[in-house]
Design a protein around this motif. Structure first.
Motif, PDB file in Angstrom:
ATOM      1  N   VAL A 148       0.848  -1.192   0.000  1.00 30.17           N
ATOM      2  CA  VAL A 148       0.000   0.000   0.000  1.00 30.17           C
ATOM      3  C   VAL A 148       0.889   1.249   0.000  1.00 30.17           C
ATOM      4  N   TYR A 164       0.872   7.375   0.729  1.00 34.31           N
ATOM      5  CA  TYR A 164      -0.241   8.330   0.752  1.00 34.31           C
ATOM      6  C   TYR A 164      -1.531   7.653   1.207  1.00 34.31           C
ATOM      7  N   SER A 165      -1.737   6.434   0.754  1.00 34.37           N
ATOM      8  CA  SER A 165      -2.923   5.697   1.185  1.00 34.37           C
ATOM      9  C   SER A 165      -2.839   5.354   2.669  1.00 34.37           C
ATOM     10  N   GLN A 166      -1.622   5.073   3.141  1.00 37.79           N
ATOM     11  CA  GLN A 166      -1.439   4.797   4.560  1.00 37.79           C
ATOM     12  C   GLN A 166      -1.820   6.004   5.414  1.00 37.79           C
ATOM     13  N   ILE A 196      -4.091   8.137   4.704  1.00 41.95           N
ATOM     14  CA  ILE A 196      -5.557   8.172   4.717  1.00 41.95           C
ATOM     15  C   ILE A 196      -6.099   7.195   5.753  1.00 41.95           C
TER      16      ILE A 196
END
Length: 331
Positions: free
Chosen positions: A301, A304-306, A308
């Motif tokens: 992952v 940036y998704s982390q 979120i």
């Protein structure tokens, strides 16, 4: 004015109420830890391994040490946004001192003292200037970061003392990095302070109601300063151990600690309103954040998704704690 002899009784009553809330709400973060272990173990083949356990504990060491001091600040109803900047500044200054003097592990008390001095500056401005802690530490975050980046001149500086990294990545206990061992020792000491000392009792009293604590004779201003100084001291210790683990101090040192520390404290169950929670629960919050980082990295992952995911976790933790507080009031 309440007599001095009544303070221990007030503190005891407050602690009993706090411990009741603690026991009632402890199941949720523990359940989250178990759920994360099961999920990531099924999602990746490398999560449930001894090698990955070593990696998680090493990554969580700095975060836990930094969170322990910040927990007391949050516990009394304040906030410290400057912990990441203190780690950056202390790390940068420590590498310069280390390379110039070659003192080795003796730089550790120097880093702790420097961190305590920076935290003390925050506490004095907050307590005597009567400025909200959010504003004070937001300003010091910028000041400390600017000084650190000037020291580093925008680049990473490696330490040149051979063997210094062993204080962090060595393993006195097999499979447990020294930085994690130091963090667990610090956690045990801080939990004792929170549970068994006047300082810990007063933190709960101030967070539960500053005016009531002041009426009971608690020197509120002085203990606010103590809390910020302790937060800075532990941030300084975390800084030098992080430098030893990474091998250098760079502009990104401590960059993720602001979000991660607040996330761990809140997810662990310490209320941002103050008076509920404590360092004993911060350990669980750190485990949750560390496993999230590690598991999401193993799953590929993106960073940036982390961010979120962690933001959603923090908001969810605050909503759950708020609903629990409302339910208890209605009852």
């Amino acid at each position: 004015m309440i007599a001095q002899g009544q303070i221990p009784r007030l503190a005891l009553a407050s602690r009993r109420s706090i411990l009741t809330k603690l026991n009632n709400g402890l199941w949720l973060p523990v359940a989250v830890v178990v759920a994360l272990v099961v999920f990531f173990s099924l999602a990746t083949d490398s999560f449930a391994t001894l090698r990955n356990f070593t990696a998680i504990t090493g990554q969580a060491g700095t975060l836990l040490i930094v969170c322990l001091g910040t927990t007391f600040v949050v516990l009394m109803g304040s906030i410290d946004l400057s912990v990441g900047a203190i780690v950056l500044l202390v790390g940068a200054a420590s590498v310069i001192i280390l390379n110039a003097t070659g003192v080795g592990w003796l730089v550790l008390p120097v880093a702790a003292a420097l961190g305590a001095a920076l935290g003390l500056a925050n506490g004095l401005i907050y307590a005597f200037g009567r400025i909200p802690s959010f504003v004070v530490t937001l300003g010091s975050l910028s000041i400390f970061s600017g000084i650190a980046l000037q020291i580093l001149e925008g680049r990473a500086i490696q330490f040149t003392v051979p063997g210094f990294e062993e204080i962090a990545i060595g393993q006195l206990i097999p499979r447990l990095p020294n930085i994690a061992l130091c963090a667990l020792i610090a956690w045990a000491i801080v939990v004792f302070i929170a549970e068994r000392t006047r300082f810990g009792r007063f933190m709960y009293l101030i967070g539960g109601g500053e005016n009531v604590a002041r009426t009971a004779g608690v020197p509120v201003r002085r203990y606010k300063i103590y809390a910020f100084a302790l937060s800075g001291l532990l941030a300084g210790v975390g800084a030098i151990l992080a430098v030893a683990r990474l091998g250098a101090a760079g502009p990104s040192l401590g960059q993720d600690l602001l979000l991660n520390s607040l996330a761990a404290i809140v997810v662990g169950g310490t209320s941002l309103a103050g008076g509920v929670g404590g360092p004993q629960r911060t350990l669980i919050g750190v485990l949750i954040i560390a496993m999230l980082d590690n598991g999401l990295n193993l799953m590929g992952v993106s960073q940036y998704s982390q961010m979120i995911v962690k933001g959603v976790v923090v908001i969810g933790a605050v909503l759950v704690s708020r609903e629990s507080a409302v339910a208890s009031v209605v009852k």
